[in-house]
Design a protein around this motif. Structure first.
Motif: not given
Length: 483
Positions: A21-22, A25-28, A228-230
């Motif tokens: 959630s939130g 880094i992929r959104h960055v 690690a989760e993302e």
């Protein structure tokens, strides 16, 4: 299944319950790519408004140098960017895979931005010839942008978010066009004069390059700040890739395919009209509509704002019609391509006969000609994937290369036609030509275009793969997986 580069992707089921959630880094990465494309298109179109002030100091701040460039010279200057741009289209994808898309994108925009800052000096020292040389190099560098962006999206965008993240990134192109056209007139009339257009756009690119160097990444595996989760979420979504089988591109089949030829012609006709209007609209508004450069720049940006808005409207309509089976895929492609080329064709024909003094009507027709053109995104623009998903990347390189040759020729033709930029009759010929190109390009697409997967889409292993499989005993399994 195989991806568009001929590689086998073993996609795993998407586990949305484990989606981080939130803001990740992929959104960055998507945000950086959005602003990267914003800068890239600002650097492309900055000259379209600046050249008005560069050739007529009365149109802006009169304290800066004026250049005596006739219409033919201006057309060479405006088209020169594409002389370099077409050269790097096809090899760019392979280089992004070999050297990494991050570094290619960094050098691409870094070089282009630095040269933009040097444009006023080059114009002062070497005139049109040096500016043309500079724009050619800028075009060469920008040829890597779309293949690099596509490569990065393929590694950063999870399957469940690919459409959204891709849309967010590529929206930067229209945003950059709108912003640059809107502020160029203000900058040219300010204390910075027309050189300020190049200083501001170039500086923005340099700032972006610094941010990209520190925060950009080739893939989730290489990024140091990702959780690690993302990372696990993205990797599990994309799954494992089987690179054991090398795929040969069926060049002859692609180049002799009737639907591919129709697609290439449609793409080329679109670029002819689109770039004719983008590069020549400020000149038309100044000389025929008698608009000052501030109004000129603001109104020049309006059609691209409308284009951006309409693209967000056309897309769900197309999906709705196809998903509800109101239209077949091929009918939908041809319908939206017709909307995107033939309605602008009618608008251009109307523009050719707008009476002098009818500024509002002329602007409305220009806005329609450019804005409705966004329907082609649901026409030829996605047709590569319809025909051959395994080779869509290669096909895009081919059609985009051919289409951008039209981006070179179109402004040159305008320069030949216009001996007097204030003559509405000569501009009528310019609009006639673009309308005719739109008509013919879409007609070929209607007749020959298809939207079903072509037989040559299926990957054919090269000889080395065949030999290696033949060497395996019949009672031993091979390393190749099958569908």
């Amino acid at each position: 299944m195989f991806n568009c580069f001929g590689r086998r992707y073993d996609y795993r089921p998407i586990d949305l319950a484990h989606q981080p959630s939130g803001f990740g880094i992929r959104h960055v990465q998507a945000l950086l790519l959005f602003f990267g494309l914003t800068v890239a298109y600002a650097l492309r179109v900055n000259l379209s408004v600046a050249i008005v002030a560069m050739t007529d100091k009365k149109a802006a701040n009169e304290d800066f140098e004026e250049f005596d460039w006739d219409e033919k010279t201006q057309s060479y200057v405006l088209s020169s960017f594409f002389w370099g741009y077409v050269i790097t289209q096809i090899p760019a994808g392979q280089m992004a895979q070999r050297f990494g898309a991050k570094v290619l994108l960094l050098f691409s925009l870094g070089i282009c931005s630095s040269l933009a800052v040097l444009t006023p000096i080059c114009a002062n020292v070497g005139g049109a010839k040096l500016v043309i040389g500079l724009r050619i190099i800028q075009g060469l560098s920008q040829g890597f942008i779309f293949p690099s962006t596509h490569t990065l999206l393929s590694k950063w965008a999870p399957v469940s978010e690919r459409g959204r993240l891709g849309t967010y990134c590529y929206a930067g192109a229209q945003f950059g066009t709108v912003v640059m056209l809107a502020i160029s007139g203000v900058l040219a009339s300010s204390s910075t004069g027309w050189p300020g257009i190049f200083y501001i756009s170039g500086a923005a690119g340099v700032v972006w390059s610094i941010l990209w160097f520190f925060f950009g990444g080739n893939s989730p595996v290489e990024h140091r700040s990702i959780s690690a989760e993302e990372r696990d979420f993205i990797e599990s979504s994309l799954g494992n890739q089987d690179h054991s089988k090398k795929i040969i591109t069926p060049w002859k089949a692609i180049l002799t395919s009737a639907p591919m030829i129709a697609l290439t012609i449609a793409h080329s006709s679109h670029n002819w009209g689109f770039w004719t209007l983008l590069t020549e609209m400020p000149t038309y508004m100044k000389n025929v509509l008698d608009l000052d450069i501030k109004s000129n720049a603001l109104l020049s940006s309006l059609p691209y704002f409308v284009m951006w808005i309409l693209s967000l409207i056309f897309s769900p309509i197309s999906d709705f019609l196809i998903n509800r089976q109101y239209l077949s895929r091929v009918t939908s492609r041809k319908l939206f391509n017709t909307i995107g080329l033939w309605i602008p064709m009618v608008a251009l024909l109307g523009l050719a006969y707008v009476p002098k003094g009818q500024t509002d009507l002329a602007i409305a027709l220009l806005t329609a000609a450019v804005g409705i053109n966004s329907a082609t995104y649901l026409g030829f623009q996605v047709n590569h994937i319809d025909l051959a998903p395994n080779h869509a990347g290669t096909m895009m390189g081919i059609t985009n290369c051919a289409a951008n040759i039209m981006s070179i020729i179109a402004p040159l033709i305008v320069g030949v036609v216009l001996s007097d930029a204030k003559d509405p009759v000569q501009w009528r010929t310019v609009f006639y030509i673009s309308a005719a190109v739109y008509f013919c390009g879409n007609l070929v697409f209607i007749i020959l275009g298809k939207a079903d997967i072509q037989p040559w889409n299926e990957p054919q292993p090269n000889k080395k793969d065949d030999d290696s499989e033949a060497a395996v005993p019949n009672n031993q399994p091979t390393n190749h997986t099958t569908e």
